[in-house]
Each structure stands twice: as structure tokens, then as C-alpha cells.
Enzyme design. Structure first.
Site, PDB file in Angstrom:
ATOM      1  N   ASN A  84       0.849  -1.185   0.000  1.00 49.81           N
ATOM      2  CA  ASN A  84       0.000   0.000   0.000  1.00 49.81           C
ATOM      3  C   ASN A  84       0.888   1.239   0.000  1.00 49.81           C
ATOM      4  O   ASN A  84       2.106   1.148  -0.095  1.00 49.81           O
ATOM      5  CB  ASN A  84      -0.953  -0.041   1.200  1.00 49.81           C
ATOM      6  CG  ASN A  84      -2.286   0.609   0.899  1.00 49.81           C
ATOM      7  OD1 ASN A  84      -2.343   1.700   0.346  1.00 49.81           O
ATOM      8  ND2 ASN A  84      -3.366  -0.063   1.251  1.00 49.81           N
ATOM      9  N   HIS A 114      23.061   2.683  13.000  1.00 48.16           N
ATOM     10  CA  HIS A 114      24.179   3.610  13.136  1.00 48.16           C
ATOM     11  C   HIS A 114      24.927   3.357  14.435  1.00 48.16           C
ATOM     12  O   HIS A 114      24.323   2.937  15.431  1.00 48.16           O
ATOM     13  CB  HIS A 114      23.668   5.053  13.103  1.00 48.16           C
ATOM     14  CG  HIS A 114      22.914   5.368  11.852  1.00 48.16           C
ATOM     15  ND1 HIS A 114      23.541   5.763  10.691  1.00 48.16           N
ATOM     16  CD2 HIS A 114      21.591   5.329  11.564  1.00 48.16           C
ATOM     17  CE1 HIS A 114      22.640   5.956   9.750  1.00 48.16           C
ATOM     18  NE2 HIS A 114      21.437   5.691  10.253  1.00 48.16           N
ATOM     19  N   GLY A 141      -0.556  -1.262   9.152  1.00 47.40           N
ATOM     20  CA  GLY A 141      -0.181   0.128   8.935  1.00 47.40           C
ATOM     21  C   GLY A 141       0.768   0.675   9.988  1.00 47.40           C
ATOM     22  O   GLY A 141       0.633   0.395  11.173  1.00 47.40           O
ATOM     23  N   ALA A 159      -0.875  -3.191  13.413  1.00 47.94           N
ATOM     24  CA  ALA A 159      -0.594  -1.793  13.095  1.00 47.94           C
ATOM     25  C   ALA A 159       0.171  -1.121  14.227  1.00 47.94           C
ATOM     26  O   ALA A 159      -0.102  -1.337  15.408  1.00 47.94           O
ATOM     27  CB  ALA A 159      -1.900  -1.051  12.831  1.00 47.94           C
ATOM     28  N   ARG A 182      -0.594 -13.963  20.363  1.00 49.58           N
ATOM     29  CA  ARG A 182      -1.137 -15.321  20.379  1.00 49.58           C
ATOM     30  C   ARG A 182      -0.876 -15.969  19.042  1.00 49.58           C
ATOM     31  O   ARG A 182      -0.505 -15.320  18.078  1.00 49.58           O
ATOM     32  CB  ARG A 182      -2.630 -15.319  20.695  1.00 49.58           C
ATOM     33  CG  ARG A 182      -3.511 -14.711  19.611  1.00 49.58           C
ATOM     34  CD  ARG A 182      -4.987 -14.906  19.934  1.00 49.58           C
ATOM     35  NE  ARG A 182      -5.870 -14.263  19.005  1.00 49.58           N
ATOM     36  CZ  ARG A 182      -6.281 -14.775  17.840  1.00 49.58           C
ATOM     37  NH1 ARG A 182      -5.857 -15.961  17.438  1.00 49.58           N
ATOM     38  NH2 ARG A 182      -7.127 -14.116  17.070  1.00 49.58           N
TER      39      ARG A 182
END
Length: 197
Positions: A84, A114, A141, A159, A182
Site C-alpha cells: 500500500n 548507526h 499500517g 498496526a 497469540r
């Protein structure tokens, strides 16, 4: 050993000032500039640019909206891949993604890290550790996957999760830092109510 060979071995390398590294990154940016300006109707050109950019693709894949990466040649995607909008892959090291993977909006896959000490960091040094994502994985997301992580087959990353360690196969993984919530079971395949009650 050149700087990109060092990166491939997980060693500190000059990511910001080495001319060869900068030119490889710029070559990717040229393709990305063209890619990210295409009309949604220009599927053939879009797919051609993705194939030119990435190290390996399946036959069927979708990159919806904007996509950004460092080099592209370190990225391999399997069959039936879907990304997406606003996928970012920092691919100083290999990023290998299996078949049937779904990536939601605003996801970052970051092989780059870094040094903690500012002296080396200020010299433009970084390291890169590979990321491997198995088959049948769904990444929700706003997820961030950190350097060196492996995500097992069939896992679902919720998300907003920050993935700092390996994810076992067939689990729901969530949180900051992420943890196993789970296992995914056969009952999940029978679920018809998707409300948040």
C-alpha cells in the site's frame, strides 16, 4: 573491499560520503522519481520500472502510491506481493519478502543502523543487517521493522508495531517493542465478525 561489500557483510561502511555508494543511491532515486510521478493508469510502465529497480520480483505484484528505497537491487519480492502507499525500504542489506505478502500503508523496513558513538556516526558510517519476511505475512499500517529481523511464515504484524526481534511463524505480533500476542488458529479462518467489540 568497497563500501557496498562491507555493507553486505554487516560491517560499518561509508553510507553518506563514498562516491560509489552515492551514485548507486542516485541511480535508484532517478527510477523512483519517474515511478512516483506515474499516473495510476500507467501499469505497464510502473511494473517495468519496479522490475528495473528491484533485485528480483514475482510475476504479479502491486506497489500502490509512493514507494522509496535506498538502492533497490537488494530487494527481492515473491509472487502476489502487495504494498500500500508510502512503503519505505532502506536496503543497505538484503530485504527478501516471500509470496502472498500484504503490506499496509506507511510501513518502514529498515536494514540500516548507526553507531551509538557520535564520532563514527558523524563520519557517515552505518551498518546494515538483512531483513527476511516469510510467505503469507500481513504487515499492518505504520509498522517499523528493524535491522536483522526475520518474520516467520503466516505471521500478522499489528498496526503500529515496532519489530525489534524475530517473529515466529503463525502468530499475531504487536506492540512497542513488539511481542507475540497469540497464535493464529483454525478458528481465525472461521471468523465472520470483525468488529472491535
Amino acid at each position: 573491499m568497497d563500501e557496498l561489500e562491507k555493507a553486505a557483510k554487516g560491517m560499518l561502511y561509508d553510507a553518506n560520503y563514498d562516491a560509489a555508494v552515492l551514485e548507486k543511491r542516485k541511480a535508484a532515486k532517478r527510477i523512483l522519481h519517474r515511478l512516483n510521478r506515474l499516473s495510476p493508469d500507467e501499469d505497464a510502465e510502473r511494473n517495468g520500472l519496479i522490475r528495473q529497480l528491484l533485485g528480483k520480483t514475482g510475476e504479479r505484484f502491486v506497489f500502490d502510491g509512493q514507494f522509496h528505497c535506498d538502492f533497490g537491487f537488494n530487494i527481492e519480492i515473491g509472487e502476489d506481493f502487495y504494498a500500500n502507499v508510502n512503503l519505505v525500504i532502506l536496503d543497505g542489506a538484503k530485504v527478501v519478502i516471500g509470496n502472498n505478502c500484504f503490506i499496509a500503508p506507511n510501513v518502514g523496513l529498515f536494514t540500516a543502523g548507526h553507531p551509538l558513538d557520535p564520532e563514527r556516526r558523524n563520519k557517515g558510517l552505518e551498518y546494515a543487517l538483512p531483513i527476511t519476511i516469510g510467505n503469507d505475512v500481513w504487515i499492518g499500517g505504520g509498522v517499523s521493522v528493524m535491522p536483522g529481523v526475520t518474520v516467520g511464515d503466516g505471521a500478522m504484524i499489528a498496526a503500529g508495531t515496532v519489530v525489534t526481534k524475530d517473529v515466529p511463524p503463525g502468530v499475531i505480533f504487536a506492540g512497542n517493542p513488539g511481542r507475540v500476542i497469540r497464535e493464529i488458529t483454525e478458528k481465525d479462518g472461521e471468523r465472520t465478525d470483525f468488529s472491535r467489540k
